[in-house]
Design a protein around this motif. Sequence first.
Motif, PDB file in Angstrom:
ATOM      1  N   ARG A  27       0.840  -1.167  -0.046  1.00  0.00           N
ATOM      2  CA  ARG A  27       0.257  -0.164  -0.059  1.00  0.00           C
ATOM      3  C   ARG A  27       0.822   1.289   0.003  1.00  0.00           C
ATOM      4  O   ARG A  27       0.689   1.999  -0.627  1.00  0.00           O
ATOM      5  CB  ARG A  27      -0.930  -0.099   1.229  1.00  0.00           C
ATOM      6  CG  ARG A  27      -2.059   0.983   1.241  1.00  0.00           C
ATOM      7  CD  ARG A  27      -3.316   0.778   2.107  1.00  0.00           C
ATOM      8  NE  ARG A  27      -2.658   0.075   3.483  1.00  0.00           N
ATOM      9  CZ  ARG A  27      -3.356  -0.812   3.957  1.00  0.00           C
ATOM     10  NH1 ARG A  27      -4.365  -1.617   3.248  1.00  0.00           N
ATOM     11  NH2 ARG A  27      -3.125  -1.281   4.904  1.00  0.00           N
TER      12      ARG A  27
ATOM     13  N   LEU B 109       1.022   4.293  -2.784  1.00  0.00           N
ATOM     14  CA  LEU B 109       0.828   5.801  -2.458  1.00  0.00           C
ATOM     15  C   LEU B 109       1.972   6.437  -3.263  1.00  0.00           C
ATOM     16  O   LEU B 109       1.600   7.421  -3.689  1.00  0.00           O
ATOM     17  CB  LEU B 109       0.695   5.907  -0.994  1.00  0.00           C
ATOM     18  CG  LEU B 109      -0.547   5.667  -0.023  1.00  0.00           C
ATOM     19  CD1 LEU B 109      -0.410   5.746   1.059  1.00  0.00           C
ATOM     20  CD2 LEU B 109      -1.781   6.462  -0.711  1.00  0.00           C
TER      21      LEU B 109
ATOM     22  N   GLU C 142      -6.458   8.006  -8.156  1.00  0.00           N
ATOM     23  CA  GLU C 142      -7.093   7.707  -6.725  1.00  0.00           C
ATOM     24  C   GLU C 142      -8.013   6.545  -6.891  1.00  0.00           C
ATOM     25  O   GLU C 142      -8.142   5.860  -5.993  1.00  0.00           O
ATOM     26  CB  GLU C 142      -7.638   8.942  -5.940  1.00  0.00           C
ATOM     27  CG  GLU C 142      -6.766  10.021  -5.671  1.00  0.00           C
ATOM     28  CD  GLU C 142      -7.139  11.467  -5.549  1.00  0.00           C
ATOM     29  OE1 GLU C 142      -6.612  12.343  -4.939  1.00  0.00           O
ATOM     30  OE2 GLU C 142      -8.455  11.510  -5.706  1.00  0.00           O
TER      31      GLU C 142
ATOM     32  N   GLU D  53      -7.872   3.158  -4.729  1.00  0.00           N
ATOM     33  CA  GLU D  53      -8.950   2.555  -4.132  1.00  0.00           C
ATOM     34  C   GLU D  53      -9.228   1.211  -4.321  1.00  0.00           C
ATOM     35  O   GLU D  53      -9.446   0.337  -3.381  1.00  0.00           O
ATOM     36  CB  GLU D  53     -10.317   3.406  -4.522  1.00  0.00           C
ATOM     37  CG  GLU D  53     -11.167   3.701  -3.450  1.00  0.00           C
ATOM     38  CD  GLU D  53     -12.467   4.214  -3.892  1.00  0.00           C
ATOM     39  OE1 GLU D  53     -12.273   5.516  -4.258  1.00  0.00           O
ATOM     40  OE2 GLU D  53     -13.863   3.773  -4.071  1.00  0.00           O
TER      41      GLU D  53
ATOM     42  N   SER E  35      -6.400  -1.190  -2.979  1.00  0.00           N
ATOM     43  CA  SER E  35      -6.716  -1.074  -1.686  1.00  0.00           C
ATOM     44  C   SER E  35      -7.796  -2.222  -1.088  1.00  0.00           C
ATOM     45  O   SER E  35      -7.511  -3.121  -0.297  1.00  0.00           O
ATOM     46  CB  SER E  35      -7.153   0.251  -0.820  1.00  0.00           C
ATOM     47  OG  SER E  35      -6.146   1.130  -1.138  1.00  0.00           O
TER      48      SER E  35
ATOM     49  N   HIS F 251      -9.253   8.747  -1.393  1.00  0.00           N
ATOM     50  CA  HIS F 251      -8.203   9.375  -1.054  1.00  0.00           C
ATOM     51  C   HIS F 251      -8.661  10.978  -1.056  1.00  0.00           C
ATOM     52  O   HIS F 251      -9.002  11.400  -2.095  1.00  0.00           O
ATOM     53  CB  HIS F 251      -6.813   9.398  -1.739  1.00  0.00           C
ATOM     54  CG  HIS F 251      -6.167   8.105  -1.268  1.00  0.00           C
ATOM     55  ND1 HIS F 251      -6.667   6.972  -1.737  1.00  0.00           N
ATOM     56  CD2 HIS F 251      -5.269   7.661  -0.503  1.00  0.00           C
ATOM     57  CE1 HIS F 251      -5.977   5.945  -1.432  1.00  0.00           C
ATOM     58  NE2 HIS F 251      -4.910   6.796  -0.761  1.00  0.00           N
TER      59      HIS F 251
ATOM     60  N   THR G  35      -5.182  12.135   2.823  1.00  0.00           N
ATOM     61  CA  THR G  35      -5.727  11.276   3.785  1.00  0.00           C
ATOM     62  C   THR G  35      -6.430  10.225   3.098  1.00  0.00           C
ATOM     63  O   THR G  35      -6.968  10.378   2.162  1.00  0.00           O
ATOM     64  CB  THR G  35      -6.581  12.026   4.782  1.00  0.00           C
ATOM     65  OG1 THR G  35      -7.820  12.647   4.009  1.00  0.00           O
ATOM     66  CG2 THR G  35      -5.823  13.115   5.581  1.00  0.00           C
ATOM     67  N   MET G  36      -6.256   9.049   3.884  1.00  0.00           N
ATOM     68  CA  MET G  36      -6.931   7.897   3.148  1.00  0.00           C
ATOM     69  C   MET G  36      -8.144   7.511   3.905  1.00  0.00           C
ATOM     70  O   MET G  36      -8.481   7.676   5.368  1.00  0.00           O
ATOM     71  CB  MET G  36      -6.093   6.724   3.435  1.00  0.00           C
ATOM     72  CG  MET G  36      -4.728   6.658   2.728  1.00  0.00           C
ATOM     73  SD  MET G  36      -3.830   4.965   2.764  1.00  0.00           S
ATOM     74  CE  MET G  36      -3.838   4.799   4.495  1.00  0.00           C
ATOM     75  N   ASN G  37      -9.240   7.208   2.967  1.00  0.00           N
ATOM     76  CA  ASN G  37     -10.619   6.892   3.656  1.00  0.00           C
ATOM     77  C   ASN G  37     -10.510   5.599   4.435  1.00  0.00           C
ATOM     78  O   ASN G  37     -10.055   4.745   3.904  1.00  0.00           O
ATOM     79  CB  ASN G  37     -11.572   6.314   2.493  1.00  0.00           C
ATOM     80  CG  ASN G  37     -12.970   6.357   3.047  1.00  0.00           C
ATOM     81  OD1 ASN G  37     -13.083   5.694   4.106  1.00  0.00           O
ATOM     82  ND2 ASN G  37     -13.977   6.604   2.017  1.00  0.00           N
TER      83      ASN G  37
ATOM     84  N   ALA H 245      -9.430   1.899   3.672  1.00  0.00           N
ATOM     85  CA  ALA H 245      -8.021   1.015   3.941  1.00  0.00           C
ATOM     86  C   ALA H 245      -8.389   0.069   5.443  1.00  0.00           C
ATOM     87  O   ALA H 245      -7.605  -0.618   5.865  1.00  0.00           O
ATOM     88  CB  ALA H 245      -7.254   2.257   5.055  1.00  0.00           C
TER      89      ALA H 245
ATOM     90  N   GLY I 268      -2.577   8.959   6.527  1.00  0.00           N
ATOM     91  CA  GLY I 268      -2.150   9.795   5.163  1.00  0.00           C
ATOM     92  C   GLY I 268      -0.571   9.979   5.202  1.00  0.00           C
ATOM     93  O   GLY I 268       0.244   9.440   5.932  1.00  0.00           O
TER      94      GLY I 268
END
Lengths: 172, 362
Positions: free
Chosen positions: A146, A150, A160, A164, A167, B245, B306-308, B312, B351
């Motif tokens: 991950r 990023l 993004e 998602e 992830s 994100h 920041t990540m949701n 995550a 994040g």
Amino acid sequence: MSAPEDVNAFCRREWPRLVGSLSLFTGDGDLAQELAQETLARVCRDWHKVSNLDAPGAWAHRVAFNLARSHFRHRAVARRHSARLAAAARNDEPDTTTVIAVRNAVALLPTRQRTALVLRYFADLSVADAAEAMRCPEGTVKTLTRQAILALRSAGLISEAEIEEESMADVE
Amino acid sequence: MSNDVRGLLRDGATRPTADADVAGAWSRGRRLRARRLAVTGLATAAIVAVGTIAAVNLIPNDHNTKPLVPATSAPAACAAPSKATDDVPDWAASAGSLAGIAHQVSPDGNVVAFIFGNPLRAGAPTGRQNKVLWVVRQPRGGQPLAITATLPPTDFRVVRARVPAGSSPGEIYPSTINVPTPGCWHFTLAWNGHRSSMDLAYKSAETPAPRSTTTTSTAVAIGPADCHTKSMTISVGPPNGAAGHVGFEISFRNDSTATCLLSGYPGVSFLDASGKQIGVPVTRNPMAHTPVTVAPDATAYALLVTMNPDVANCPAGVASRIRIYPPNETAPAFVAAVSGLRVCAAQSAPGYVNPVVDTANY
């Protein structure tokens, strides 16, 4: 005495995967090919062992990455690496810019993140096989992957929405 | 070209230029096995099959292993621009008299870069600009020049510029090209169906010598000091991006009357309504960076992502305020978070933050 057919088949199948994984890991296509050839020699040396493994491809990748790390420990790394990458960048192929950006983004990842990313998303090892190859917990593999993704995002290489998606794949 | 992670790695990986030499590997393997057996003194060549993977560590036990490519390797050598008058190709004469201007000719001989901003410097120089006049051999045909610049292997960012074909005399494209890191930048140039490339050297940014530490001696501080929290207005912009994100622009405005320095990463964490930190601080996104000098009333920026927590898969807290430490500062600033901002509350970071830069991210 020549190689048995099952060795031939395994080596032919793994060869492009090893060359590709090593090129991403080391940032050097020529070096990747040398290391991949040496990896096959190790596979041949230990064939009795390797042929009985559940995931011989994962074993081969582990050996390959170890050889790569040894290589860098014993050579003048940064200078040769810079020179080769710069030389590669001077080939004016179409779409060179993105390819360079990918290679550099991957090369800049910390070693463990780069390893996890290449094993999971280029060599297509499962989380379990990658964890075995890296000798770390599966959760660590997911975290490293991950983080690597990023970093690719911050290099502008993936959107993004794709993060998602990746992830979610990690979570399952 | 595909954008997903697998596709990217496939594009970045090299394919073999020759087939595997299996016969060679086999005979080498046999020699390696014979050597190992000789060393261990075994009389027979049989190896007992084992079900476990050989004990070879893929990663070192030392968690401080340096990356394969150091982030601050010395810039690669680059040809210095020439000031001679006899190495400019004749076809470039249409651009008018440029005698005495530092210049560089592309290896394929189709582009001459006249460097009015010699020496070129990384960052955004204030006193003198990085002006480069590109003169091309093949006609522009009214088409713009597409420029991309990269610095393998130090910096993976790609600098892009597009110069319209509106200038004269001659087939010229005037430009100002700024790059973030010193080194030998590789430029690709494309105009009107033609392509060329060349390398241009950028020296270190115009940052002054490192500031002296505060001591009781009579040493005089050299160059601007680090920007202090209390003399800045620090704010966070509105959320940007998709559901997985969310990106925020952190702005640092210098409210003092002296130029100051922001170098590296801010420290960022999230506080809940009672003022307690949620989870852990954000991580530093690893990337090359240069110090940013911030003039009075000027602003510097850092990207916060920041990540949701649902994506995550981590427990979530609702952030009430964002605590921001400017680089090298021990005094934090507190900024209200956007209403209902949910962040990861567990051990995985909520994040990441990029280093401070001089241009806005959004």
